[in-house]
Design a protein around this motif. Structure first.
Motif, PDB file in Angstrom:
ATOM      1  N   ALA A  83      15.658  -2.402 -13.181  1.00  0.00           N
ATOM      2  CA  ALA A  83      14.471  -1.596 -12.915  1.00  0.00           C
ATOM      3  C   ALA A  83      14.838  -0.129 -13.148  1.00  0.00           C
ATOM      4  O   ALA A  83      15.855   0.346 -12.642  1.00  0.00           O
ATOM      5  N   SER A  84      14.041   0.558 -13.927  1.00  0.00           N
ATOM      6  CA  SER A  84      14.301   1.971 -14.203  1.00  0.00           C
ATOM      7  C   SER A  84      14.147   2.798 -12.943  1.00  0.00           C
ATOM      8  O   SER A  84      13.483   2.378 -11.988  1.00  0.00           O
ATOM      9  N   GLU A  85      14.738   3.980 -12.945  1.00  0.00           N
ATOM     10  CA  GLU A  85      14.620   4.830 -11.762  1.00  0.00           C
ATOM     11  C   GLU A  85      13.177   5.258 -11.529  1.00  0.00           C
ATOM     12  O   GLU A  85      12.751   5.422 -10.389  1.00  0.00           O
ATOM     13  N   LYS A 113      11.446   4.675  -8.009  1.00  0.00           N
ATOM     14  CA  LYS A 113      10.893   5.791  -7.234  1.00  0.00           C
ATOM     15  C   LYS A 113       9.406   5.578  -6.940  1.00  0.00           C
ATOM     16  O   LYS A 113       8.959   5.782  -5.800  1.00  0.00           O
ATOM     17  N   THR A 114       8.642   5.163  -7.937  1.00  0.00           N
ATOM     18  CA  THR A 114       7.200   5.021  -7.718  1.00  0.00           C
ATOM     19  C   THR A 114       6.873   3.895  -6.754  1.00  0.00           C
ATOM     20  O   THR A 114       5.858   3.952  -6.043  1.00  0.00           O
ATOM     21  N   THR A 115       7.739   2.885  -6.684  1.00  0.00           N
ATOM     22  CA  THR A 115       7.499   1.750  -5.783  1.00  0.00           C
ATOM     23  C   THR A 115       8.164   1.937  -4.429  1.00  0.00           C
ATOM     24  O   THR A 115       7.514   1.908  -3.386  1.00  0.00           O
ATOM     25  N   ASP A 116       9.488   2.150  -4.447  1.00  0.00           N
ATOM     26  CA  ASP A 116      10.267   2.168  -3.201  1.00  0.00           C
ATOM     27  C   ASP A 116      10.099   3.460  -2.406  1.00  0.00           C
ATOM     28  O   ASP A 116      10.344   3.462  -1.192  1.00  0.00           O
ATOM     29  N   TYR A 117       9.703   4.516  -3.054  1.00  0.00           N
ATOM     30  CA  TYR A 117       9.567   5.817  -2.372  1.00  0.00           C
ATOM     31  C   TYR A 117       8.104   6.264  -2.335  1.00  0.00           C
ATOM     32  O   TYR A 117       7.504   6.334  -1.267  1.00  0.00           O
ATOM     33  N   TRP A 155      16.778   6.147  -2.935  1.00  0.00           N
ATOM     34  CA  TRP A 155      15.371   6.405  -2.632  1.00  0.00           C
ATOM     35  C   TRP A 155      14.956   5.766  -1.314  1.00  0.00           C
ATOM     36  O   TRP A 155      14.141   6.319  -0.572  1.00  0.00           O
ATOM     37  N   ARG A 156      15.560   4.620  -0.988  1.00  0.00           N
ATOM     38  CA  ARG A 156      15.230   3.976   0.277  1.00  0.00           C
ATOM     39  C   ARG A 156      15.807   4.753   1.465  1.00  0.00           C
ATOM     40  O   ARG A 156      15.220   4.747   2.553  1.00  0.00           O
ATOM     41  N   ARG A 157      16.921   5.410   1.282  1.00  0.00           N
ATOM     42  CA  ARG A 157      17.447   6.268   2.344  1.00  0.00           C
ATOM     43  C   ARG A 157      16.530   7.472   2.550  1.00  0.00           C
ATOM     44  O   ARG A 157      16.219   7.857   3.682  1.00  0.00           O
TER      45      ARG A 157
END
Length: 237
Positions: free
Chosen positions: A86-88, A92-96, A143-145
């Motif tokens: 999965a690209s960054e 970012k758009t999903t997990d953050y 990103w999850r942190r």
């Protein structure tokens, strides 16, 4: 724990994996379960008529308000798909961003319940497994942190549950360790998805889980303690 008060729960990520187990367990315990889905027809076919399916996309903030109306609690288990690259940008758009969009929509809807968020252990402790996962799902643990801080700084009640490596095994058979440390992401720190589903349903209304972050992995031996007892010693962040 029996439910008290709020009866409608929105599950974000309820169409697959651990989220789907959580949705089904909530239904078994007589909650009204609403599931957010990008493809409602597919989700309805998978889940069945007992669940309310509402269309929405985490990456598009304007699609979320209908799902947040009149819900008593939110359980968030969504993330970039596991097991493949999965690209960054996708991470970012999903997990953050997806979490932030949900928090914003919840506040706008006047949400007063608890936001329960599924995260991974290892977000603050370096390990080989964490390094490899960050390569496959670009910087997902980073990103999850970061998004944990956004959850804590919101004005919503919340519970953050960090889980070990997830296994498709029956629940209730192994002891569970509940801690508030920073375990490394390693295969020895693992747990069944079914046990995680129970943890989320129990923590959703447990008073000691309010504004608390904790980690769950299998312990040694058989399960002897109830979830209520396991959560009774939690301390707020």
């Amino acid at each position: 724990m029996s439910k008290a008060g709020g009866n409608r729960v929105l599950v974000v990520g309820g169409t697959r994996g651990t989220g789907r187990l959580i949705a089904r367990l909530l239904h078994e315990r007589s909650y009204e379960v609403r599931v957010l889905a990008r493809d409602p027809a597919r989700a309805f076919a998978e889940l069945g008529s007992a669940f309310e399916v509402v269309a929405g996309d985490l990456t598009k903030a304007d699609t979320l308000p209908p799902a947040l109306r009149d819900v008593d609690h939110i359980i968030f288990t969504a993330g970039a798909p596991s097991g493949r690259y999965a690209s960054e940008n996708l991470v970012k758009t999903t997990d953050y961003d997806g979490v932030i969009h949900t928090l914003t929509a919840a506040r706008s809807a006047g949400f007063r319940g608890r936001f329960v968020y599924l995260n991974s252990i290892g977000i603050k402790t370096n390990s080989l497994a964490g390094f490899l996962i960050n390569l496959l799902k670009r910087n997902t643990l980073v990103w999850r942190r970061r998004v944990e801080d956004k959850i804590r700084s919101s004005d919503l009640d919340y519970t953050i549950i960090r889980v070990g490596f997830l296994l498709d095994r029956p629940g209730g058979e192994r002891a569970v360790n509940v801690s508030q440390g920073t375990l490394p992401l390693a295969f020895r720190n693992r747990i069944a998805r079914a046990d995680v589903a129970e943890a989320f349903v129990e923590a959703m209304q447990h008073p000691r889980a309010s504004r608390a972050t904790f980690e769950i992995v299998w312990g040694k031996g058989l399960r002897r303690e109830s979830w209520s007892a396991l959560l009774d010693n939690l301390k707020p962040d």
